[in-house]
Design a protein around this motif. Structure first.
Motif, PDB file in Angstrom:
ATOM      1  N   ARG A 137       0.824  -1.206   0.000  1.00  0.00           N
ATOM      2  CA  ARG A 137       0.000   0.000   0.000  1.00  0.00           C
ATOM      3  C   ARG A 137       0.858   1.256   0.000  1.00  0.00           C
ATOM      4  NH1 ARG A 137      -4.642  -0.043   4.405  1.00  0.00           N
ATOM      5  NH2 ARG A 137      -4.918   2.004   3.420  1.00  0.00           N
ATOM      6  N   PHE A 138       1.943   1.232   0.771  1.00  0.00           N
ATOM      7  CA  PHE A 138       2.826   2.398   0.857  1.00  0.00           C
ATOM      8  C   PHE A 138       3.503   2.675  -0.483  1.00  0.00           C
ATOM      9  CE2 PHE A 138       7.276   3.813   1.812  1.00  0.00           C
ATOM     10  CZ  PHE A 138       6.961   5.134   2.112  1.00  0.00           C
ATOM     11  N   THR A 139       3.990   1.630  -1.133  1.00  0.00           N
ATOM     12  CA  THR A 139       4.722   1.812  -2.389  1.00  0.00           C
ATOM     13  C   THR A 139       3.806   1.897  -3.603  1.00  0.00           C
ATOM     14  OG1 THR A 139       4.971  -0.587  -2.674  1.00  0.00           O
ATOM     15  CG2 THR A 139       6.716   0.585  -1.461  1.00  0.00           C
ATOM     16  N   GLY A 140       2.581   1.403  -3.454  1.00  0.00           N
ATOM     17  CA  GLY A 140       1.672   1.382  -4.594  1.00  0.00           C
ATOM     18  C   GLY A 140       1.890   0.211  -5.523  1.00  0.00           C
ATOM     19  N   HIS A 141       2.763  -0.711  -5.125  1.00  0.00           N
ATOM     20  CA  HIS A 141       3.034  -1.889  -5.952  1.00  0.00           C
ATOM     21  C   HIS A 141       2.205  -3.073  -5.453  1.00  0.00           C
ATOM     22  CE1 HIS A 141       6.184   0.367  -7.757  1.00  0.00           C
ATOM     23  NE2 HIS A 141       6.961   0.368  -6.674  1.00  0.00           N
ATOM     24  N   GLY A 142       1.610  -3.803  -6.375  1.00  0.00           N
ATOM     25  CA  GLY A 142       0.857  -4.987  -6.013  1.00  0.00           C
ATOM     26  C   GLY A 142       1.787  -6.146  -5.698  1.00  0.00           C
ATOM     27  N   PRO A 143       1.245  -7.281  -5.319  1.00  0.00           N
ATOM     28  CA  PRO A 143       2.093  -8.437  -5.005  1.00  0.00           C
ATOM     29  C   PRO A 143       2.866  -8.903  -6.227  1.00  0.00           C
ATOM     30  CG  PRO A 143      -0.218  -9.082  -5.120  1.00  0.00           C
ATOM     31  CD  PRO A 143      -0.194  -7.594  -5.182  1.00  0.00           C
ATOM     32  N   GLY A 144       4.104  -9.298  -6.019  1.00  0.00           N
ATOM     33  CA  GLY A 144       4.917  -9.848  -7.088  1.00  0.00           C
ATOM     34  C   GLY A 144       4.570 -11.301  -7.319  1.00  0.00           C
ATOM     35  N   PRO A 145       5.301 -11.969  -8.195  1.00  0.00           N
ATOM     36  CA  PRO A 145       4.997 -13.378  -8.505  1.00  0.00           C
ATOM     37  C   PRO A 145       5.139 -14.311  -7.313  1.00  0.00           C
ATOM     38  CG  PRO A 145       7.081 -12.686  -9.508  1.00  0.00           C
ATOM     39  CD  PRO A 145       6.405 -11.454  -9.013  1.00  0.00           C
ATOM     40  N   TRP A 146       5.932 -13.885  -6.283  1.00  0.00           N
ATOM     41  CA  TRP A 146       6.128 -14.725  -5.114  1.00  0.00           C
ATOM     42  C   TRP A 146       5.132 -14.429  -4.009  1.00  0.00           C
ATOM     43  CZ3 TRP A 146       9.505 -18.705  -5.470  1.00  0.00           C
ATOM     44  CH2 TRP A 146      10.436 -18.649  -6.500  1.00  0.00           C
TER      45      TRP A 146
ATOM     46  N   LEU B 198      -1.038 -22.067  -2.352  1.00  0.00           N
ATOM     47  CA  LEU B 198      -0.049 -21.045  -2.691  1.00  0.00           C
ATOM     48  C   LEU B 198      -0.704 -19.794  -3.254  1.00  0.00           C
ATOM     49  CD1 LEU B 198       2.738 -23.248  -4.349  1.00  0.00           C
ATOM     50  CD2 LEU B 198       2.839 -22.138  -2.120  1.00  0.00           C
ATOM     51  N   THR B 199      -1.675 -19.969  -4.132  1.00  0.00           N
ATOM     52  CA  THR B 199      -2.312 -18.807  -4.746  1.00  0.00           C
ATOM     53  C   THR B 199      -3.305 -18.123  -3.819  1.00  0.00           C
ATOM     54  OG1 THR B 199      -3.968 -20.274  -5.775  1.00  0.00           O
ATOM     55  CG2 THR B 199      -2.017 -19.686  -7.090  1.00  0.00           C
ATOM     56  N   ASP B 200      -4.064 -18.902  -3.037  1.00  0.00           N
ATOM     57  CA  ASP B 200      -5.110 -18.321  -2.192  1.00  0.00           C
ATOM     58  C   ASP B 200      -4.555 -17.757  -0.882  1.00  0.00           C
ATOM     59  OD1 ASP B 200      -6.745 -19.191  -4.178  1.00  0.00           O
ATOM     60  OD2 ASP B 200      -7.830 -20.676  -2.985  1.00  0.00           O
ATOM     61  N   ASP B 201      -3.640 -18.485  -0.247  1.00  0.00           N
ATOM     62  CA  ASP B 201      -3.164 -18.088   1.084  1.00  0.00           C
ATOM     63  C   ASP B 201      -1.904 -17.231   1.040  1.00  0.00           C
ATOM     64  OD1 ASP B 201      -5.244 -19.610   1.928  1.00  0.00           O
ATOM     65  OD2 ASP B 201      -4.045 -21.179   2.876  1.00  0.00           O
ATOM     66  N   TYR B 202      -1.137 -17.343  -0.042  1.00  0.00           N
ATOM     67  CA  TYR B 202       0.151 -16.639  -0.096  1.00  0.00           C
ATOM     68  C   TYR B 202       0.256 -15.675  -1.283  1.00  0.00           C
ATOM     69  CZ  TYR B 202       1.620 -19.992   3.453  1.00  0.00           C
ATOM     70  OH  TYR B 202       1.721 -20.750   4.607  1.00  0.00           O
ATOM     71  N   ASP B 203      -0.823 -15.500  -2.035  1.00  0.00           N
ATOM     72  CA  ASP B 203      -0.845 -14.554  -3.168  1.00  0.00           C
ATOM     73  C   ASP B 203       0.228 -14.854  -4.210  1.00  0.00           C
ATOM     74  OD1 ASP B 203      -3.004 -13.116  -2.191  1.00  0.00           O
ATOM     75  OD2 ASP B 203      -1.745 -11.743  -1.048  1.00  0.00           O
ATOM     76  N   VAL B 204       0.625 -16.113  -4.331  1.00  0.00           N
ATOM     77  CA  VAL B 204       1.611 -16.490  -5.330  1.00  0.00           C
ATOM     78  C   VAL B 204       0.945 -16.494  -6.700  1.00  0.00           C
ATOM     79  CG1 VAL B 204       3.177 -18.320  -6.098  1.00  0.00           C
ATOM     80  CG2 VAL B 204       2.911 -17.838  -3.661  1.00  0.00           C
ATOM     81  N   ALA B 205       1.637 -15.981  -7.713  1.00  0.00           N
ATOM     82  CA  ALA B 205       1.095 -15.971  -9.069  1.00  0.00           C
ATOM     83  C   ALA B 205       0.887 -17.404  -9.565  1.00  0.00           C
ATOM     84  CB  ALA B 205       2.033 -15.220 -10.004  1.00  0.00           C
TER      85      ALA B 205
END
Length: 371
Positions: free
Chosen positions: A88-97, A126-133
């Motif tokens: 939120r601070f940087t304005g960047h969304g989650p990366g692939p990891w 991985l995708t649901d709990d950790y926002d992994v791509a």
């Protein structure tokens, strides 16, 4: 490249976790007060764990605090809060990891397999709990599936890793949690030594109870050899006594500024037969930029001392892709390796992950490395 630092105030039991999370976001420190880019606070009033942070950059600050209703899994909740707040601070969304941190993401996948999940189920966690791509999740699960036979079919022989979380200084590329040895008092080091000795005894008891045979031992860090002799020597002697069947025993002597001949001799006398000399690079301007407190000449001196002491195997670590490093620099590193003839060479490739530099290990036997 400017280095962002952070401060932390909260339970010591969560300090290493905060170090891992902040390293994944590009921050180093934990106690430094200069040019603070983030201030993290954790407080427990008995019913709630309150997590607070303030991020600062270019004179702009952003703060938030939350009380966690559940303390069943505080480590994951604290980690997720800090990572999402930083986004939120940087304005960047989650990366692939996503919110994964550390350097062994397949370890989590193996835990999911141990719980009975199949490949599709592991990918969903991985995708649901950790926002992994999606693609990253598929690649992680595919890699873990390839590793699975080697993880589950080891018989009764095991390898033991001992982590020493102390260093003389912070290196720019490192994502491992560590404390500065110069800032630790005698009481703290004594408590650390005694706790490790108890752990070694407990592990020996467990191995006897389950019929496990430790045949490989690796003491890494951090920088194990930065410990004072009255801490390091008892640890090595206890390992030698508790695990007498070890065939390969490695210690990361790593930084020449911590590995004098007396220290190396003590390690050899305790039974260490594989020593790791970790210059990372052989160009002085790069060593200085990384925060390494030694010279190129120190590396040669340490290597010669390791030969003199009589270790049967010397490993050397290098990193490819350092900031400012050229192809010519890396070629020079490999030419030096070919002249020195260490038995093992480890090449780390540097990756930029969540805005922070990580060294990712790929190992090889005698001048062979994987990509």
């Amino acid at each position: 490249m400017s280095v962002k630092t952070y401060t932390y105030c909260g339970p010591e039991s969560l300090h290493s976790l905060i170090g891992q999370v902040m390293a994944s976001l590009g921050y180093v420190g934990g106690r430094e007060s200069r040019d603070v880019g983030a201030a993290i606070t954790l407080r427990d009033d008995g019913s709630h764990l309150y997590v607070g942070c303030t991020f600062t950059e270019d004179g702009q600050s952003w703060s938030s605090e939350i009380g966690l209703l559940s303390k069943d899994d505080p480590r994951k909740l604290v980690k997720d809060c800090l990572i999402h707040w930083h986004q939120r601070f940087t304005g960047h969304g989650p990366g692939p990891w996503g919110t994964l941190i550390g350097v062994r993401p397949t370890k989590l996948v193996h835990h999911l397999f141990d719980q009975g999940l199949d490949e599709r189920g592991a990918e969903k966690v991985l995708t649901d709990d950790y926002d992994v791509a999606d693609k990253t999740a598929k690649d992680l699960v595919a890699m873990a599936s390839l590793q699975r036979p080697y993880v589950t079919d080891r018989g009764r022989k095991i390898a033991l890793y001992v982590g020493i979380p102390y260093c003389p200084s912070h290196c720019l590329y490192c994502s491992f949690p560590s404390r500065l040895i110069g800032g630790e008092g005698e009481d703290g080091l004594t408590a650390f030594r005694d706790a490790m000795l108890r752990d070694f005894d407990d592990l020996a008891d467990l191995c006897r109870d389950y019929g496990l045979d430790v045949t490989s031992l690796y003491v890494g860090g951090g920088t194990p050899t930065c410990l004072p002799p009255w801490v390091l020597k008892p640890l090595m002697e206890r390992l030698a006594r508790n695990f007498p069947s070890v065939r390969e025993w490695t210690v990361e002597a790593g930084r020449p500024d911590t590995a004098e001949e007396g220290v190396l001799t003590m390690l050899k006398d305790c039974g260490v037969n594989r020593i790791s000399v970790n210059p990372q690079t052989m160009q002085q301007h790069l060593l200085d930029a990384l925060g390494r407190r030694h010279s190129v000449d120190d590396i040669y001196t340490m290597y010669e001392t390791c030969r003199k002491v009589g270790f049967s195997v010397i490993n050397m670590d290098f990193i490819a892709g350092l900031p400012g490093q050229t192809v010519g620099d890396m070629q020079e590193n490999m030419e030096i390796v070919c002249k020195l003839h260490p038995e093992n060479v480890t090449i780390h490739t540097l990756a930029l992950k969540n805005g922070h530099l990580y060294s990712i290990t790929t190992c090889g036997k005698k001048f062979r490395w994987l990509t």
